[in-house]
Design a protein around this motif. Structure first.
Motif, PDB file in Angstrom:
ATOM      1  N   GLU A   9       1.911  -3.773  -1.106  1.00 50.37           N
ATOM      2  CA  GLU A   9       1.440  -3.291  -2.413  1.00 50.37           C
ATOM      3  C   GLU A   9       2.630  -2.714  -3.173  1.00 50.37           C
ATOM      4  O   GLU A   9       3.336  -1.858  -2.647  1.00 50.37           O
ATOM      5  CB  GLU A   9       0.366  -2.223  -2.197  1.00 50.37           C
ATOM      6  CG  GLU A   9      -0.064  -1.457  -3.419  1.00 50.37           C
ATOM      7  CD  GLU A   9      -0.742  -2.292  -4.475  1.00 50.37           C
ATOM      8  OE1 GLU A   9      -0.137  -2.466  -5.548  1.00 50.37           O
ATOM      9  OE2 GLU A   9      -1.876  -2.777  -4.249  1.00 50.37           O
ATOM     10  N   ASP A  10       2.858  -3.170  -4.410  1.00 49.55           N
ATOM     11  CA  ASP A  10       3.996  -2.691  -5.188  1.00 49.55           C
ATOM     12  C   ASP A  10       3.688  -1.452  -6.014  1.00 49.55           C
ATOM     13  O   ASP A  10       4.591  -0.742  -6.428  1.00 49.55           O
ATOM     14  CB  ASP A  10       4.547  -3.797  -6.090  1.00 49.55           C
ATOM     15  CG  ASP A  10       3.545  -4.244  -7.136  1.00 49.55           C
ATOM     16  OD1 ASP A  10       2.386  -4.521  -6.769  1.00 49.55           O
ATOM     17  OD2 ASP A  10       3.928  -4.324  -8.320  1.00 49.55           O
ATOM     18  N   LEU A  17      -2.661   5.534  -1.613  1.00 51.13           N
ATOM     19  CA  LEU A  17      -4.105   5.612  -1.399  1.00 51.13           C
ATOM     20  C   LEU A  17      -4.516   4.784  -0.183  1.00 51.13           C
ATOM     21  O   LEU A  17      -5.228   5.276   0.703  1.00 51.13           O
ATOM     22  CB  LEU A  17      -4.859   5.122  -2.637  1.00 51.13           C
ATOM     23  CG  LEU A  17      -6.379   4.973  -2.486  1.00 51.13           C
ATOM     24  CD1 LEU A  17      -7.029   6.322  -2.222  1.00 51.13           C
ATOM     25  CD2 LEU A  17      -6.969   4.302  -3.720  1.00 51.13           C
ATOM     26  N   PHE A  18      -4.061   3.532  -0.120  1.00 49.17           N
ATOM     27  CA  PHE A  18      -4.431   2.663   1.002  1.00 49.17           C
ATOM     28  C   PHE A  18      -3.943   3.245   2.323  1.00 49.17           C
ATOM     29  O   PHE A  18      -4.692   3.298   3.305  1.00 49.17           O
ATOM     30  CB  PHE A  18      -3.880   1.253   0.821  1.00 49.17           C
ATOM     31  CG  PHE A  18      -4.400   0.517  -0.382  1.00 49.17           C
ATOM     32  CD1 PHE A  18      -5.566   0.893  -1.030  1.00 49.17           C
ATOM     33  CD2 PHE A  18      -3.723  -0.579  -0.877  1.00 49.17           C
ATOM     34  CE1 PHE A  18      -6.052   0.209  -2.139  1.00 49.17           C
ATOM     35  CE2 PHE A  18      -4.190  -1.276  -1.980  1.00 49.17           C
ATOM     36  CZ  PHE A  18      -5.354  -0.879  -2.619  1.00 49.17           C
ATOM     37  N   CYS A  19      -2.694   3.691   2.363  1.00 47.89           N
ATOM     38  CA  CYS A  19      -2.136   4.230   3.613  1.00 47.89           C
ATOM     39  C   CYS A  19      -2.849   5.515   4.034  1.00 47.89           C
ATOM     40  O   CYS A  19      -3.154   5.697   5.214  1.00 47.89           O
ATOM     41  CB  CYS A  19      -0.628   4.454   3.470  1.00 47.89           C
ATOM     42  SG  CYS A  19       0.324   2.912   3.415  1.00 47.89           S
ATOM     43  N   PRO A  29      -0.722   2.639   9.326  1.00 46.39           N
ATOM     44  CA  PRO A  29      -0.249   1.753   8.265  1.00 46.39           C
ATOM     45  C   PRO A  29       1.277   1.633   8.229  1.00 46.39           C
ATOM     46  O   PRO A  29       1.992   2.585   8.530  1.00 46.39           O
ATOM     47  CB  PRO A  29      -0.762   2.423   6.992  1.00 46.39           C
ATOM     48  CG  PRO A  29      -0.837   3.870   7.333  1.00 46.39           C
ATOM     49  CD  PRO A  29      -1.166   3.934   8.810  1.00 46.39           C
ATOM     50  N   THR A  30       1.743   0.455   7.863  1.00 48.30           N
ATOM     51  CA  THR A  30       3.155   0.223   7.587  1.00 48.30           C
ATOM     52  C   THR A  30       3.228  -0.272   6.148  1.00 48.30           C
ATOM     53  O   THR A  30       2.746  -1.366   5.845  1.00 48.30           O
ATOM     54  CB  THR A  30       3.746  -0.845   8.534  1.00 48.30           C
ATOM     55  OG1 THR A  30       3.631  -0.390   9.882  1.00 48.30           O
ATOM     56  CG2 THR A  30       5.213  -1.118   8.195  1.00 48.30           C
ATOM     57  N   PRO A  31       3.818   0.527   5.235  1.00 52.36           N
ATOM     58  CA  PRO A  31       3.877   0.121   3.839  1.00 52.36           C
ATOM     59  C   PRO A  31       5.040  -0.822   3.550  1.00 52.36           C
ATOM     60  O   PRO A  31       6.129  -0.664   4.094  1.00 52.36           O
ATOM     61  CB  PRO A  31       4.069   1.451   3.096  1.00 52.36           C
ATOM     62  CG  PRO A  31       4.740   2.345   4.087  1.00 52.36           C
ATOM     63  CD  PRO A  31       4.280   1.895   5.450  1.00 52.36           C
ATOM     64  N   VAL A  32       4.778  -1.808   2.699  1.00 55.27           N
ATOM     65  CA  VAL A  32       5.806  -2.721   2.203  1.00 55.27           C
ATOM     66  C   VAL A  32       5.598  -2.835   0.701  1.00 55.27           C
ATOM     67  O   VAL A  32       4.504  -3.176   0.253  1.00 55.27           O
ATOM     68  CB  VAL A  32       5.706  -4.115   2.862  1.00 55.27           C
ATOM     69  CG1 VAL A  32       6.675  -5.085   2.212  1.00 55.27           C
ATOM     70  CG2 VAL A  32       5.966  -4.034   4.343  1.00 55.27           C
ATOM     71  N   ARG A  33       6.644  -2.538  -0.065  1.00 55.69           N
ATOM     72  CA  ARG A  33       6.539  -2.533  -1.520  1.00 55.69           C
ATOM     73  C   ARG A  33       6.931  -3.858  -2.161  1.00 55.69           C
ATOM     74  O   ARG A  33       6.630  -4.091  -3.308  1.00 55.69           O
ATOM     75  CB  ARG A  33       7.415  -1.412  -2.079  1.00 55.69           C
ATOM     76  CG  ARG A  33       6.848  -0.047  -1.775  1.00 55.69           C
ATOM     77  CD  ARG A  33       7.873   1.064  -1.949  1.00 55.69           C
ATOM     78  NE  ARG A  33       7.313   2.357  -1.576  1.00 55.69           N
ATOM     79  CZ  ARG A  33       7.209   2.792  -0.326  1.00 55.69           C
ATOM     80  NH1 ARG A  33       7.620   2.045   0.669  1.00 55.69           N
ATOM     81  NH2 ARG A  33       6.686   3.971  -0.059  1.00 55.69           N
ATOM     82  N   GLU A  40       8.942 -10.779   7.170  1.00 57.73           N
ATOM     83  CA  GLU A  40       9.873 -10.186   8.142  1.00 57.73           C
ATOM     84  C   GLU A  40       9.277  -8.932   8.778  1.00 57.73           C
ATOM     85  O   GLU A  40       9.344  -8.747   9.992  1.00 57.73           O
ATOM     86  CB  GLU A  40      11.187  -9.841   7.431  1.00 57.73           C
ATOM     87  CG  GLU A  40      12.238  -9.259   8.338  1.00 57.73           C
ATOM     88  CD  GLU A  40      13.520  -8.936   7.577  1.00 57.73           C
ATOM     89  OE1 GLU A  40      14.117  -7.898   7.888  1.00 57.73           O
ATOM     90  OE2 GLU A  40      13.904  -9.708   6.680  1.00 57.73           O
ATOM     91  N   THR A  41       8.667  -8.085   7.959  1.00 59.55           N
ATOM     92  CA  THR A  41       8.053  -6.865   8.485  1.00 59.55           C
ATOM     93  C   THR A  41       6.860  -7.198   9.366  1.00 59.55           C
ATOM     94  O   THR A  41       6.656  -6.575  10.410  1.00 59.55           O
ATOM     95  CB  THR A  41       7.631  -5.932   7.325  1.00 59.55           C
ATOM     96  OG1 THR A  41       8.780  -5.669   6.508  1.00 59.55           O
ATOM     97  CG2 THR A  41       7.083  -4.615   7.863  1.00 59.55           C
ATOM     98  N   ALA A  42       6.062  -8.189   8.973  1.00 60.98           N
ATOM     99  CA  ALA A  42       4.915  -8.592   9.798  1.00 60.98           C
ATOM    100  C   ALA A  42       5.385  -9.056  11.177  1.00 60.98           C
ATOM    101  O   ALA A  42       4.769  -8.714  12.191  1.00 60.98           O
ATOM    102  CB  ALA A  42       4.118  -9.691   9.104  1.00 60.98           C
TER     103      ALA A  42
END
Length: 123
Positions: A9-10, A17-19, A29-33, A40-42
């Motif tokens: 989520e950017d 909110l999601f995290c 949760p692992t956030p990726v912007r 790669e993160t997955a």
């Protein structure tokens, strides 16, 4: 052990909110912007669920979902698509790309958590 969730989520407010919601409901949760970092993160995290915004900079969330589903290591991970576009055609496009479920923004907190728990039951 909490379920691992990759959140792509950017928008900073939505990401927080999601995290926060996920943590309250015993997820990790692992956030990726940036969508370019998502695959790669997955691979590094191997989450139980991926929550994917459809509108991302640099790459469409639909393209990213298709890319995740094309990767043999990641293909089995369910994806919850989240978007401000809420027409039935948009939901169809997300599902055709490989999303397991779809939630429109602004999200209903209860519906969001129900969708998460249906795809990745808490530990």
């Amino acid at each position: 052990m909490p379920g691992k969730v990759l959140v792509v989520e950017d928008n900073e407010l939505n990401l927080k909110l999601f995290c926060d919601l996920l943590e309250v409901h015993d997820y990790e949760p692992t956030p990726v912007r940036d969508g370019l970092e998502a695959i790669e993160t997955a691979r590094a995290v191997m989450p139980d669920l991926i929550i994917m915004d459809i509108q991302l900079p640099h790459i469409s969330g639909l393209e990213l979902i298709a890319g995740l589903k094309a990767d043999p290591e990641l293909a089995s991970i369910p994806i919850l698509a989240v978007t401000a576009y809420a027409s039935p055609a948009d939901e169809d496009k997300a599902r055709e790309a490989g999303a397991s479920a779809y939630v429109s923004k602004p999200i209903s907190l209860l519906r969001f958590i129900e969708a998460v728990e249906a795809l990745a039951p808490p530990a």
